[in-house]
Design a protein around this motif. Structure first.
Motif, PDB file in Angstrom:
ATOM      1  N   TYR A   1      47.039  40.646  -0.212  1.00  0.00           N
ATOM      2  CA  TYR A   1      47.946  41.800  -0.118  1.00  0.00           C
ATOM      3  C   TYR A   1      47.135  43.082   0.107  1.00  0.00           C
ATOM      4  CZ  TYR A   1      51.268  45.452  -1.474  1.00  0.00           C
ATOM      5  OH  TYR A   1      52.054  46.579  -1.482  1.00  0.00           O
ATOM      6  N   LEU A   2      46.042  43.240  -0.649  1.00  0.00           N
ATOM      7  CA  LEU A   2      45.206  44.429  -0.502  1.00  0.00           C
ATOM      8  C   LEU A   2      44.583  44.500   0.895  1.00  0.00           C
ATOM      9  CD1 LEU A   2      43.362  44.355  -3.968  1.00  0.00           C
ATOM     10  CD2 LEU A   2      45.327  45.773  -3.317  1.00  0.00           C
ATOM     11  N   ILE A   3      44.154  43.344   1.412  1.00  0.00           N
ATOM     12  CA  ILE A   3      43.561  43.300   2.753  1.00  0.00           C
ATOM     13  C   ILE A   3      44.607  43.673   3.804  1.00  0.00           C
ATOM     14  CG2 ILE A   3      42.496  41.806   4.487  1.00  0.00           C
ATOM     15  CD1 ILE A   3      40.656  42.498   2.139  1.00  0.00           C
ATOM     16  N   GLU A   4      45.830  43.145   3.645  1.00  0.00           N
ATOM     17  CA  GLU A   4      46.904  43.458   4.589  1.00  0.00           C
ATOM     18  C   GLU A   4      47.225  44.954   4.605  1.00  0.00           C
ATOM     19  OE1 GLU A   4      50.164  41.024   3.382  1.00  0.00           O
ATOM     20  OE2 GLU A   4      49.174  39.147   3.965  1.00  0.00           O
ATOM     21  N   LYS A   5      47.004  45.602   3.474  1.00  0.00           N
ATOM     22  CA  LYS A   5      47.248  47.047   3.380  1.00  0.00           C
ATOM     23  C   LYS A   5      46.095  47.865   3.959  1.00  0.00           C
ATOM     24  CE  LYS A   5      51.320  47.169   1.477  1.00  0.00           C
ATOM     25  NZ  LYS A   5      52.461  47.802   2.168  1.00  0.00           N
TER      26      LYS A   5
ATOM     27  N   ASN B   1      49.864  45.567 -10.890  1.00  0.00           N
ATOM     28  CA  ASN B   1      50.092  44.587  -9.826  1.00  0.00           C
ATOM     29  C   ASN B   1      49.354  44.996  -8.554  1.00  0.00           C
ATOM     30  OD1 ASN B   1      51.650  46.608  -8.638  1.00  0.00           O
ATOM     31  ND2 ASN B   1      53.597  45.723  -9.305  1.00  0.00           N
ATOM     32  N   SER B   2      49.516  44.211  -7.503  1.00  0.00           N
ATOM     33  CA  SER B   2      48.771  44.458  -6.263  1.00  0.00           C
ATOM     34  C   SER B   2      49.148  45.794  -5.630  1.00  0.00           C
ATOM     35  CB  SER B   2      48.999  43.314  -5.278  1.00  0.00           C
ATOM     36  OG  SER B   2      50.383  43.106  -5.065  1.00  0.00           O
ATOM     37  N   ASP B   3      50.412  46.171  -5.737  1.00  0.00           N
ATOM     38  CA  ASP B   3      50.857  47.432  -5.143  1.00  0.00           C
ATOM     39  C   ASP B   3      50.206  48.622  -5.844  1.00  0.00           C
ATOM     40  OD1 ASP B   3      52.586  48.689  -3.180  1.00  0.00           O
ATOM     41  OD2 ASP B   3      53.709  49.456  -4.892  1.00  0.00           O
ATOM     42  N   ARG B   4      50.132  48.576  -7.159  1.00  0.00           N
ATOM     43  CA  ARG B   4      49.544  49.690  -7.923  1.00  0.00           C
ATOM     44  C   ARG B   4      48.024  49.753  -7.729  1.00  0.00           C
ATOM     45  NH1 ARG B   4      50.725  50.243 -13.862  1.00  0.00           N
ATOM     46  NH2 ARG B   4      50.588  52.469 -13.452  1.00  0.00           N
ATOM     47  N   LEU B   5      47.364  48.585  -7.688  1.00  0.00           N
ATOM     48  CA  LEU B   5      45.922  48.622  -7.462  1.00  0.00           C
ATOM     49  C   LEU B   5      45.622  49.149  -6.057  1.00  0.00           C
ATOM     50  CD1 LEU B   5      43.167  48.062  -8.734  1.00  0.00           C
ATOM     51  CD2 LEU B   5      43.218  45.803  -7.679  1.00  0.00           C
ATOM     52  N   ASN B   6      46.478  48.823  -5.103  1.00  0.00           N
ATOM     53  CA  ASN B   6      46.306  49.346  -3.747  1.00  0.00           C
ATOM     54  C   ASN B   6      46.357  50.876  -3.756  1.00  0.00           C
ATOM     55  OD1 ASN B   6      46.307  49.181  -0.729  1.00  0.00           O
ATOM     56  ND2 ASN B   6      48.331  50.086  -1.014  1.00  0.00           N
ATOM     57  N   GLU B   7      47.293  51.455  -4.517  1.00  0.00           N
ATOM     58  CA  GLU B   7      47.388  52.921  -4.622  1.00  0.00           C
ATOM     59  C   GLU B   7      46.081  53.517  -5.122  1.00  0.00           C
ATOM     60  OE1 GLU B   7      50.676  54.274  -6.957  1.00  0.00           O
ATOM     61  OE2 GLU B   7      52.065  52.841  -6.074  1.00  0.00           O
TER      62      GLU B   7
ATOM     63  N   VAL C   1      41.188  56.127 -14.491  1.00  0.00           N
ATOM     64  CA  VAL C   1      42.580  56.002 -14.038  1.00  0.00           C
ATOM     65  C   VAL C   1      43.098  54.593 -14.294  1.00  0.00           C
ATOM     66  CG1 VAL C   1      44.134  56.100 -12.047  1.00  0.00           C
ATOM     67  CG2 VAL C   1      42.309  57.790 -12.279  1.00  0.00           C
ATOM     68  N   LEU C   2      42.268  53.579 -14.000  1.00  0.00           N
ATOM     69  CA  LEU C   2      42.690  52.190 -14.205  1.00  0.00           C
ATOM     70  C   LEU C   2      42.969  51.907 -15.678  1.00  0.00           C
ATOM     71  CD1 LEU C   2      43.250  49.399 -13.059  1.00  0.00           C
ATOM     72  CD2 LEU C   2      40.810  48.891 -13.222  1.00  0.00           C
ATOM     73  N   ASP C   3      42.129  52.454 -16.564  1.00  0.00           N
ATOM     74  CA  ASP C   3      42.370  52.289 -18.004  1.00  0.00           C
ATOM     75  C   ASP C   3      43.750  52.814 -18.387  1.00  0.00           C
ATOM     76  OD1 ASP C   3      39.894  51.122 -18.523  1.00  0.00           O
ATOM     77  OD2 ASP C   3      38.911  53.039 -18.911  1.00  0.00           O
ATOM     78  N   GLU C   4      44.115  53.944 -17.817  1.00  0.00           N
ATOM     79  CA  GLU C   4      45.417  54.543 -18.114  1.00  0.00           C
ATOM     80  C   GLU C   4      46.548  53.724 -17.490  1.00  0.00           C
ATOM     81  OE1 GLU C   4      48.125  57.158 -19.790  1.00  0.00           O
ATOM     82  OE2 GLU C   4      45.960  56.980 -20.163  1.00  0.00           O
ATOM     83  N   MET C   5      46.312  53.186 -16.304  1.00  0.00           N
ATOM     84  CA  MET C   5      47.338  52.385 -15.622  1.00  0.00           C
ATOM     85  C   MET C   5      47.709  51.147 -16.426  1.00  0.00           C
ATOM     86  SD  MET C   5      45.827  52.599 -11.734  1.00  0.00           S
ATOM     87  CE  MET C   5      47.015  51.493 -10.971  1.00  0.00           C
TER      88      MET C   5
END
Length: 472
Positions: free
Chosen positions: A330-334, A365-371, A389-393
């Motif tokens: 998913y990340l690669i497709e983005k 999820n993949s969408d949030r990590l992509n952001e 930021v990831l710790d907070e997410m």
């Protein structure tokens, strides 16, 4: 010294919407006996009708393991009595299964080892007995769930090889999406047939079946215990008396196997063709559709290495589960950088998941990590700030941009602000500027460090390097 001989029988529930011979819903955990019908209950006059999707999933599996697909197969009645089997027989396949003569390969340190797959046949699952203190209950929701029984050749020589084979098989089933293969729910369970023989001997000695193993850890421990039990009996002269053809259960508390019952031979089941079911004839269009299988883990691994330059160890981890591979793709497709994705998925995100939380149920999820990766790639934040930021997410559902704003983590890329600090640093270190210009190139790192320190980590490092280089 003894050689261990192991053959495995795996029962995996196929993820069809309905049961194999009726239209009742397949389910897990629902109220007892709510997904039953006259066919499930074996009421007089109820007739089975074969689920086409189960056959297609069996063909897909056979394709994945390079097996022969029998375009004509038959169903048999396997006769035995047990309270959770209302008909007193199970509809299964015997002489002509839908899949036979397959193979898969496992890693054994020095290379790959071929493990033969004798057959994979379709059958119906039994119900479930629930034993209380002084009575037993029967839940028939599971009765009629489609099973694919996968029988290996006795090619395995250790508990490690057995686990490697099962993990490879599990991966194939999951990537094909023909079974959820959930071991805790019993949709992927294994019977291990274990025997020993003196090294160099080719004879097959008495095999013991260990029934219904449903975790890789317990499968390994059960096999190891049984090998030790049989070896001790042989060395002490008790082999003939103590090692008999039987079915044993594994005590997961005391880590020992215990005798359950004598093991039946196939003749005792009195197999005969089921008179209510015609032979299964697979038409060309159905066959052609079923053999179009998706990319499996090993194929994905090779592609990731070749196409994206991913290291072998990382490619193996990225294909360790369907969920992980789907997340990465998913990340690669983005449009994200493959190596950046690998680091942030395998090291940063996976390293923060604790207490049994997997990538499948990660709060990020993949969408949030992509952001988050977008903000790293466009230099809005540094990789150091991204970790914060990831710790907070993981604790909050707030958007990446809102977290960056709230924590004041946005990088400064304004030329004017950075140049002002650069000018001040160079003026305060005129001697070092002279040394740099005389050939001491390593001092460039010193100037970068001073500028970043003054900027309190908010300056864009790439911009700092660019402007500092120009100034010097």
């Amino acid at each position: 010294m003894f050689e261990v001989v192991i053959g495995l029988e795996v029962h995996t529930q196929l993820n069809t919407k309905t049961k194999i011979f009726c239209s009742c819903q397949t389910s897990f955990g629902d109220e007892a006996n709510t997904h039953v019908c006259p066919t499930c209950l074996a009421l007089p006059g109820a007739l089975p009708v074969l689920n086409k999707e189960a056959v297609k999933k069996a063909i897909a599996f056979g394709t994945a393991v390079n097996a022969t697909i029998n375009r004509r197969s038959i169903f048999n009645r396997k006769n035995y009595f047990y309270p959770d089997l209302p008909k007193a027989y199970q509809i299964s396949q015997f002489e002509v299964p839908v899949v036979e003569n397959g193979e898969l390969f496992i890693d054994v340190g020095a290379g790959k080892k071929r493990i033969g797959i004798t057959r994979a046949h379709l059958e119906e699952d039994a119900g479930k007995n629930i034993h209380e203190d002084s009575y037993s209950l029967v839940d028939l929701n599971r009765a009629g769930t489609p099973l694919l029984e996968i029988v290996s050749e006795p090619d395995l020589r250790s508990s490690d090889e057995a686990v490697a084979y099962l993990k490879q098989l599990h991966s194939i089933l999951r990537f094909l999406n023909i079974s959820d293969a959930n071991m805790q729910e019993g949709s992927f369970r294994c019977d291990a047939n274990v025997s020993i023989r003196p090294k160099g001997d080719t004879k097959l000695y008495t095999r013991v079946e260990i029934k219904n193993l449903n975790s890789f850890k317990f499968i390994q421990k059960a096999i190891e215990y049984e090998v030790e039990r049989q070896s001790d009996a042989w060395e002490d002269g008790r082999y003939e008396q103590e090692v008999v053809q039987e079915t044993r259960l594994f005590d997961t508390v005391n880590l020992v196997t215990r005798s359950m019952r004598g093991k039946e031979d196939s003749a005792e089941y009195r197999y005969f063709p089921d008179p209510d079911l015609l032979p299964v004839i697979i038409p060309d269009d159905m066959y052609d559709e079923a053999i179009k299988i998706p990319e499996l883990a090993e194929q994905k691994q090779a592609r990731y290495e070749q196409e994206y330059g991913i290291k072998t160890a990382d490619a193996i981890n990225l294909t360790s589960s369907v969920e992980m591979a789907t997340f990465f793709e998913y990340l690669i497709e983005k449009g994200r950088n493959p190596k950046l994705c690998t680091t942030w998925l395998l090291v940063e995100l996976l390293g923060r998941l604790k207490n049994g939380v997997t990538i499948a149920d990660s709060p990020v999820n993949s969408d949030r990590l992509n952001e988050l990766l977008v903000r790293i790639e466009d230099s809005t934040i540094s990789q150091k700030a991204a970790k914060e930021v990831l710790d907070e997410m993981l604790q909050s559902s707030a958007s990446v941009d809102d977290i960056i704003e709230a924590k004041g983590l946005k990088q400064v890329s304004d030329d004017g602000a950075i140049l002002a600090i650069i000018d001040a640093i160079l003026a305060a270190n005129a001697d070092k500027v002279a040394e740099y210009k005389s050939g001491k190139d390593k001092l460039f790192g010193f100037f970068v460090g001073q500028v970043m320190k003054e900027g309190k980590g908010a300056f864009n490092p790439a911009k700092v390097n660019e402007l500092l280089s120009s100034k010097l």
